[in-house]
Design a protein around this motif. Structure first.
Motif, PDB file in Angstrom:
ATOM      1  N   ILE A  18      79.179  27.001   3.283  1.00  0.00           N
ATOM      2  CA  ILE A  18      80.126  26.267   1.739  1.00  0.00           C
ATOM      3  C   ILE A  18      80.459  25.200   2.739  1.00  0.00           C
ATOM      4  N   LEU A  19      80.145  24.057   2.117  1.00  0.00           N
ATOM      5  CA  LEU A  19      81.545  23.197   2.891  1.00  0.00           C
ATOM      6  C   LEU A  19      83.101  23.008   1.531  1.00  0.00           C
ATOM      7  N   TYR A  20      84.204  22.913   1.882  1.00  0.00           N
ATOM      8  CA  TYR A  20      85.154  23.617   0.727  1.00  0.00           C
ATOM      9  C   TYR A  20      86.432  23.325   1.277  1.00  0.00           C
ATOM     10  N   PRO A  21      87.779  22.482   0.453  1.00  0.00           N
ATOM     11  CA  PRO A  21      88.732  22.041   0.985  1.00  0.00           C
ATOM     12  C   PRO A  21      89.312  23.358   1.623  1.00  0.00           C
ATOM     13  N   THR A  22      90.222  22.560   2.483  1.00  0.00           N
ATOM     14  CA  THR A  22      91.468  24.108   2.557  1.00  0.00           C
ATOM     15  C   THR A  22      92.761  23.524   2.115  1.00  0.00           C
ATOM     16  N   ASP A  23      93.554  24.623   3.007  1.00  0.00           N
ATOM     17  CA  ASP A  23      94.905  24.464   3.129  1.00  0.00           C
ATOM     18  C   ASP A  23      95.270  22.848   3.737  1.00  0.00           C
ATOM     19  N   THR A  24      94.742  22.245   4.627  1.00  0.00           N
ATOM     20  CA  THR A  24      94.374  21.170   6.009  1.00  0.00           C
ATOM     21  C   THR A  24      93.657  20.236   5.007  1.00  0.00           C
ATOM     22  N   ILE A  25      92.088  20.287   6.413  1.00  0.00           N
ATOM     23  CA  ILE A  25      91.048  18.746   6.356  1.00  0.00           C
ATOM     24  C   ILE A  25      90.196  20.173   5.515  1.00  0.00           C
ATOM     25  N   TRP A  26      88.954  19.539   4.877  1.00  0.00           N
ATOM     26  CA  TRP A  26      87.613  20.276   4.476  1.00  0.00           C
ATOM     27  C   TRP A  26      87.125  20.373   5.847  1.00  0.00           C
ATOM     28  N   GLY A  27      86.713  22.105   5.867  1.00  0.00           N
ATOM     29  CA  GLY A  27      85.833  22.813   6.156  1.00  0.00           C
ATOM     30  C   GLY A  27      84.233  23.198   6.171  1.00  0.00           C
ATOM     31  N   ILE A  28      83.958  23.803   7.400  1.00  0.00           N
ATOM     32  CA  ILE A  28      82.293  24.362   7.051  1.00  0.00           C
ATOM     33  C   ILE A  28      82.996  25.754   6.970  1.00  0.00           C
ATOM     34  N   GLY A  29      82.933  26.705   6.266  1.00  0.00           N
ATOM     35  CA  GLY A  29      82.502  28.267   6.263  1.00  0.00           C
ATOM     36  C   GLY A  29      81.651  28.659   5.864  1.00  0.00           C
ATOM     37  N   CYS A  30      81.329  30.123   6.391  1.00  0.00           N
ATOM     38  CA  CYS A  30      80.734  31.769   5.558  1.00  0.00           C
ATOM     39  C   CYS A  30      82.041  32.609   5.709  1.00  0.00           C
ATOM     40  N   ASP A  31      80.988  33.501   5.395  1.00  0.00           N
ATOM     41  CA  ASP A  31      81.365  35.102   5.371  1.00  0.00           C
ATOM     42  C   ASP A  31      82.436  35.120   7.156  1.00  0.00           C
ATOM     43  N   ALA A  32      82.748  35.585   7.141  1.00  0.00           N
ATOM     44  CA  ALA A  32      83.180  35.599   9.084  1.00  0.00           C
ATOM     45  C   ALA A  32      82.852  37.169   9.308  1.00  0.00           C
ATOM     46  N   THR A  33      82.376  38.230   8.404  1.00  0.00           N
ATOM     47  CA  THR A  33      82.078  39.629   9.654  1.00  0.00           C
ATOM     48  C   THR A  33      80.062  39.097   9.420  1.00  0.00           C
ATOM     49  N   ASN A  34      80.258  37.885   9.407  1.00  0.00           N
ATOM     50  CA  ASN A  34      78.872  37.805   9.305  1.00  0.00           C
ATOM     51  C   ASN A  34      77.403  37.079  10.315  1.00  0.00           C
ATOM     52  N   GLU A  35      77.140  38.173  11.310  1.00  0.00           N
ATOM     53  CA  GLU A  35      77.175  37.070  12.951  1.00  0.00           C
ATOM     54  C   GLU A  35      75.773  35.603  12.398  1.00  0.00           C
ATOM     55  N   GLU A  36      75.241  36.595  11.388  1.00  0.00           N
ATOM     56  CA  GLU A  36      73.989  35.193  11.565  1.00  0.00           C
ATOM     57  C   GLU A  36      74.613  34.069  10.607  1.00  0.00           C
ATOM     58  N   ALA A  37      75.547  34.084   9.508  1.00  0.00           N
ATOM     59  CA  ALA A  37      75.888  33.014   9.227  1.00  0.00           C
ATOM     60  C   ALA A  37      76.488  32.619   9.890  1.00  0.00           C
ATOM     61  N   VAL A  38      77.502  33.125  10.842  1.00  0.00           N
ATOM     62  CA  VAL A  38      78.332  32.292  11.950  1.00  0.00           C
ATOM     63  C   VAL A  38      77.527  31.503  12.660  1.00  0.00           C
ATOM     64  N   ARG A  39      76.245  32.314  12.915  1.00  0.00           N
ATOM     65  CA  ARG A  39      75.808  31.076  14.140  1.00  0.00           C
ATOM     66  C   ARG A  39      74.876  29.720  13.519  1.00  0.00           C
ATOM     67  N   LYS A  40      75.103  29.898  12.167  1.00  0.00           N
ATOM     68  CA  LYS A  40      74.070  28.591  11.040  1.00  0.00           C
ATOM     69  C   LYS A  40      75.599  27.575  10.724  1.00  0.00           C
ATOM     70  N   ILE A  41      77.021  28.261  11.168  1.00  0.00           N
ATOM     71  CA  ILE A  41      77.843  26.849  11.158  1.00  0.00           C
ATOM     72  C   ILE A  41      77.882  26.024  13.173  1.00  0.00           C
ATOM     73  N   PHE A  42      77.175  27.258  13.721  1.00  0.00           N
ATOM     74  CA  PHE A  42      77.391  27.017  15.271  1.00  0.00           C
ATOM     75  C   PHE A  42      76.171  26.251  14.887  1.00  0.00           C
TER      76      PHE A  42
END
Length: 186
Positions: A18-42
């Motif tokens: 997802i592309l989402y607003p945070t308490d700082t800047i907009w971020g790209i995010g995923c489930d931090a426990t999901n290795e495949e999703a994390v690799r997508k962000i890289f």
């Protein structure tokens, strides 16, 4: 906001990004426990895996489930007036590619209603990395995010896109097991 949280949770549980607003800047995010999703962000960021990303949590009491928490860290989290990311030692229970070579992980406890609801509904920490290609300037607001980034994620959150105020990244401290604090970014 409730509907946006629900959409995001559904996508994150399926390994999406997802592309989402945070308490700082907009971020790209995923489930931090999901290795495949994390690799997508890289891949989206064209970022080498040697450069770790941070995770967001809503409850400071859960940090110890994902890393070793030196006692001084909780004081810093509790009294921080601005967004603060702390790099903790001995990361665990997160996607392996999120954990730095030295075994650390950067965690920020968010003070943002949307992020808190999202994390609480997902019941897991989420990745947060700036919404830009690695090496390019981090966007200060939604209008500065490139179309390439917007097109590459599975979902763009439909909140706060019209804000024009420039946001800044968080302060980053690294805390050793001995409680020694190193300032990484002010």
């Amino acid at each position: 906001m409730r509907e946006e949280v629900k959409k995001c949770v559904d996508i994150l549980r399926k390994g999406g990004t997802i592309l989402y607003p945070t308490d700082t800047i907009w971020g790209i995010g995923c489930d931090a426990t999901n290795e495949e999703a994390v690799r997508k962000i890289f891949s989206i960021k064209k970022r080498p895996e040697s450069k770790s990303m941070i995770v967001l949590m809503a409850d400071p009491n859960l940090i110890g489930f994902y890393a070793e928490v030196p006692s001084v860290a909780m004081d810093l989290v509790e009294y921080a007036e601005k967004p603060l990311t702390i790099i903790y030692p001995k990361a665990k229970r997160l996607a392996p590619s999120l954990i730095a070579e030295d075994g650390t992980i950067g965690i920020r406890v968010v003070k943002d209603e949307f992020c808190e609801q999202l994390i609480n509904q997902l019941r897991k920490p989420i990745v947060s990395t700036s919404a830009n290609i690695s090496g390019e300037p981090a966007p200060g607001n939604f209008s500065e995010i490139s179309e390439a980034i917007k097109q590459s994620v599975d979902y763009v959150v439909d909140l706060r896109q019209d804000e024009t105020k420039k946001s800044a990244s968080s302060t980053i401290f690294k805390i050793g097991l001995d409680g020694r604090i190193e300032i990484i970014r002010k």
